[in-house]
Scaffold this active site. Structure first.
Site, short mmCIF file in Angstrom:
data_model
loop_
_atom_site.label_atom_id
_atom_site.label_comp_id
_atom_site.label_asym_id
_atom_site.label_seq_id
_atom_site.Cartn_x
_atom_site.Cartn_y
_atom_site.Cartn_z
CD1 TRP A 163 24.15 42.37 47.96
CD2 TRP A 163 26.24 43.00 47.51
NE1 TRP A 163 24.29 43.68 48.38
CE2 TRP A 163 25.56 44.09 48.13
CE3 TRP A 163 27.59 43.17 47.14
CZ2 TRP A 163 26.18 45.33 48.36
CZ3 TRP A 163 28.19 44.40 47.38
CH2 TRP A 163 27.49 45.45 47.98
CE LYS A 164 20.74 46.07 47.18
NZ LYS A 164 19.84 47.22 47.16
CG HIS B 239 16.66 38.15 23.30
ND1 HIS B 239 17.63 39.02 23.71
CD2 HIS B 239 16.72 37.09 24.14
CE1 HIS B 239 18.23 38.52 24.78
NE2 HIS B 239 17.71 37.35 25.05
N GLY C 6 10.90 51.18 27.75
CA GLY C 6 9.97 50.98 26.64
C GLY C 6 9.75 52.22 25.80
CG ASP D 180 13.07 42.18 28.69
OD1 ASP D 180 13.67 41.45 29.49
OD2 ASP D 180 12.86 41.87 27.50
CG MET D 181 16.49 44.28 35.05
SD MET D 181 15.96 45.28 36.49
CE MET D 181 15.51 43.95 37.61
#
Lengths: 338, 338
Positions: free
Chosen positions: B226-227, B45, B306, B174-175
């Protein structure tokens, strides 16, 4: 399998709570929500878990007749202390407070410490949705999941709920940070089933679908491998630091069964910004579009979180709540003199 | 692999943005954050994604010199419209506003619509932490992940950030809701690597670790099966409904590259409740305890979200940012007349 009417389940659980000295409003609320969890198909956090609650009341780790107290506040932010009282009562009061704050401030955040297991996390998401609010809420738990790369459990499975009101049935995600909850593993063990995918590690460190092996090793798999471990860690730190209560570290140091949890409740009064009709259309269109995805051929139904609740509720209201006979006998045995 | 000083990267990106007519404050902010992403090891990113941003500016889907406008507000709740402007600028302004609201109300929530890719989600978590606030924030994305049981992509991977300030380096998760981000898959493909675990389905519907096969099928695996699909769906509905902007459905209907996103920023001024020294001790003790877990013997380091940032930042500041030579050539080729 027995099928017991909702009213009978609720009355039985309420009477048992009152037999221990619980006041009637608290017994009524707690019994209703636990019975409702089974009614709506969340058997792991319904009747099946009631004997454990009663053991914790008898052991004194869940204290009766406590109301949570406000111990700090700044605008839309409130800190409460649950006095180690009934988890369902404390969580309901905390979400009530968050909703009241959101009515005034647009958003309300309540951080609750020194509470106990709230049973089904989604309960408080539905509570907010019934008041017209979106919600985000989470709890920490006792240590029951290893950090990524670790053997011993130093994280909780820390359920997270995201909820948004919807005229056709609220959209409510109730998701633990482990791939499966221990409640789900316990139910599978009770029914003699394996899990459909790997659920954790066995005592030898191998991935396994055997719920009993995972319950014994206490090495459940985080949802999404390292991702669920990271999610759990942040939810725990936020719950502990916002409430100035226990993190999973402190919960693990308390004697006996899980107690002294920290929880966060956020209510969002988004309809105060207007556009309610457009929002409902947007919500319905988006749900319809995702639900109309092309099936992958596996037979897995394409559903949104919470979509099954109305049909399960209607069926169990009509036919009675399915209860394992041994579980119901263990409930009846909780009567004084039984 | 080239190693380029941070200042040189930032100056180059800033000059390129200004060559398209971007005003200096916006160019400075955007270039600094993108360069910082690479500096702190989030290569997917950072610089690697800059050519795509420039293409979107050239195509007109990212509009320059826009400031987000407040279009609604109620107490601690504010709705903003980003005018399809630069994603980094809009997101920074939205988090600034959430922080300002939290200073007054204890909590601040900004729902932003009609914005563009914010690059690294964690950026705005660090922004809140630097202001002493805890934060929760998320975005929706274009359709890039199938619902559970589906073939076609009708969900986004919708990154979620949870962040809490910490004197020894902020704790920032950050997921994305997919097991891997497309950025991570693209980097692996660039480097000729397979993923360490299954990353999605190939065109034949089989699970695969091959990043190229997943990029082509557009069937990335949701985090936790599915979660992650459920998490994605709720984050999308909340972002769209709170901002009254696009959900992933609407984003997918816009022409060209991903645009018109909806985002939510929550800042929590929890230190207003007092106990700051106790909170920092609780945070440090909990991090230390989890980090001291018993290793599983696989060699996987036990870290918190982090924790690696300060060391990667220091190394890349000293040695220069590692940049793939082809990527840097493609950046230089963006100069007018190149």
């Amino acid at each position: 399998m027995l099928h017991i009417p909702f009213q009978e389940v609720q009355a039985q659980l309420k009477a048992l709570l009152m037999s221990r000295g619980c006041n009637e409003p608290h017994a009524d609320l707690t019994a209703r929500e636990i019975a409702r969890n089974s009614l709506e198909g969340v058997y792991t956090h319904g009747i099946n878990r009631f004997p454990r609650l009663m053991r914790n009341i008898d052991a004194g780790s869940v204290r009766l007749n406590r109301e949570p107290e406000v111990v700090g506040g700044f605008g839309a932010l409130v800190r409460m202390d649950g006095g180690m009282g009934l988890g369902v009562v404390n969580a309901t009061r905390a979400m009530d407070k968050a909703i009241a704050l959101a009515k005034v401030h647009g958003v309300g955040l309540v951080a609750l410490r020194n509470t106990n297991h709230w049973m089904r996390a989604a309960t408080y998401g539905y509570q907010a949705c019934d008041a017209g609010m979106a919600a985000m809420l989470f709890t920490n738990t006792m240590p029951n999941m290893p950090a990524w790369g670790a053997v011993d459990a130093r994280l909780g499975n820390n359920p997270l709920v995201l909820a948004i009101p919807h005229a056709g049935g609220h959209v409510v995600l109730d998701m633990a940070a482990s791939q499966f909850s221990y409640g789900a593993l316990e139910l599978a063990r009770l029914e003699g089933r394996k899990m459909p995918i790997d659920a954790g590690f066995d005592a030898q460190g191998a991935l396994t679908r055997d719920p009993d092996a995972v319950i014994r090793s206490q090495r459940i798999l985080p949802m999404g491998y390292w991702k669920g471990a990271g999610l759990s860690q942040l939810l725990d730190l936020l719950a502990g630091c916002l409430s100035l209560g226990n993190t999973t570290l402190g919960i693990g140091q308390l004697p006996g069964d899980e107690q002294g949890l920290s929880q966060v409740f956020i209510a969002i009064h988004y309809t105060a910004l207007g556009g309610q009709a457009e929002i409902e259309t947007l919500l319905q269109d988006t749900l319809d579009w995702v639900s109309a995805s092309k099936p992958d051929g596996s037979g897995t139904p394409i559903r949104w979180p919470g979509s099954r609740v109305p049909e399960v509720r209607a069926r169990n209201l009509a036919q009675g709540i399915p209860v394992d006979e041994r579980v119901w006998q263990s409930i009846l045995a909780l009567q004084p003199g039984a």
